[in-house]
Enzyme design. Sequence first.
Site, PDB file in Angstrom:
ATOM      1  N   ASP A 161      58.091   5.781  11.075  1.00 31.07           N
ATOM      2  CA  ASP A 161      57.787   6.331   9.752  1.00 31.07           C
ATOM      3  C   ASP A 161      58.167   5.328   8.672  1.00 31.07           C
ATOM      4  OD1 ASP A 161      57.002   8.616   8.030  1.00 31.07           O
ATOM      5  OD2 ASP A 161      59.115   8.602   7.439  1.00 31.07           O
ATOM      6  N   GLU A 212      56.839  -2.334   4.151  1.00 30.83           N
ATOM      7  CA  GLU A 212      56.111  -1.137   3.721  1.00 30.83           C
ATOM      8  C   GLU A 212      55.850  -1.070   2.219  1.00 30.83           C
ATOM      9  OE1 GLU A 212      59.033   2.547   3.027  1.00 30.83           O
ATOM     10  OE2 GLU A 212      59.089   1.848   5.094  1.00 30.83           O
ATOM     11  N   HIS A 218      56.197   6.787   5.663  1.00 31.66           N
ATOM     12  CA  HIS A 218      57.453   7.234   5.051  1.00 31.66           C
ATOM     13  C   HIS A 218      57.339   8.691   4.612  1.00 31.66           C
ATOM     14  CE1 HIS A 218      61.249   5.151   3.558  1.00 31.66           C
ATOM     15  NE2 HIS A 218      61.471   6.439   3.428  1.00 31.66           N
TER      16      HIS A 218
END
Length: 332
Positions: A259, A264, A296
């Site tokens: 996740d 990111e 996320h």
Amino acid sequence: MKIQFFSAKPYDKTFFASHNEAYGFELDFLETHLGPHIVNAVDDGTFAVCAFVNDKLTAEVIAALAAKGVKVIALRCAGFNNVDLDAAKQYGIRVCRVPAYSPEAVAEHAMAMLLTLNRKTHKAYNRVREQNFSLNGLLGFNLHGKTVGVIGTGKIGKAFCRIALGFGCKVVAYDLFEDEELKLLGVGYTSFENVLRQADILSLHCPLTPDNKYLIGKETLAIMKPGISIINTSRGGLIHTGDVIEALKTGHIAYLGIDVYEQEEKLFFKDLSGSIIEDDTIQRLMSFPNVLVTGHQAFFTQEALSQIAEITLHSVQQLSDGIEPDAAVMLV
């Protein structure tokens, strides 16, 4: 009294505006992330800036915030690896965070990722929509009786241990501080290396620090059983992505659910469906049929967002009143 938000999304505005009715702050929401490129957008006299996981609060940014008169950096997240705490202390800016916001939200998402990868529900969903009811390629395994290794048994790791125990798993864990309640429930604490050796499934629930960057890499992967399943809902930097890709190619890692991702900030929380993603590493990861990536999302529940808003605003209010918030909330 003004709070300026960075990396703000519509749901941030909704929940913070609702909880702000009890506080009466002036809220200003900016969609851009906070970094050297945008720090001049902070208005003079702003009391607090509210930042999220991909905002970059470097020494340069913090110096500029101090010059603007900012007194508080309020992180609406638990992690703080993106903040230069020494610089904040040097410039007299207080830094607070949300150390625990519905830990069950993240723990439940970690288990959901594991179940999805194992039982391939995402693939089954797409199949039956095309009237394909074949079970070929959907074979999974029982979680019951498997050994689940948990790295980090803070609030989120503890919630995940409870869930895993509920599935009938044997749970072994590593943490610098052992939880007596978990021991009574049957969690076995052991060394980090022993967790890696014993685990059929490994779930990461620890913060990212300079000491544990690339916690999962070539050397630690070599200790793990062939066919290990790894879930990471903590921080992307805990995993050396290149080494993990090599382990996926050889089959040493059977399933990977992430996740979080080290790079990111260029991808997550954005709609890039009409764009060409230049990050070859994430593209390679997503090409594996046994890899599940979410953006996320683990924290993203109504309960968590409500707690994040309330704890953040309450901490800023306390600091403005000269009251020291709980120690767990304050970083500087």
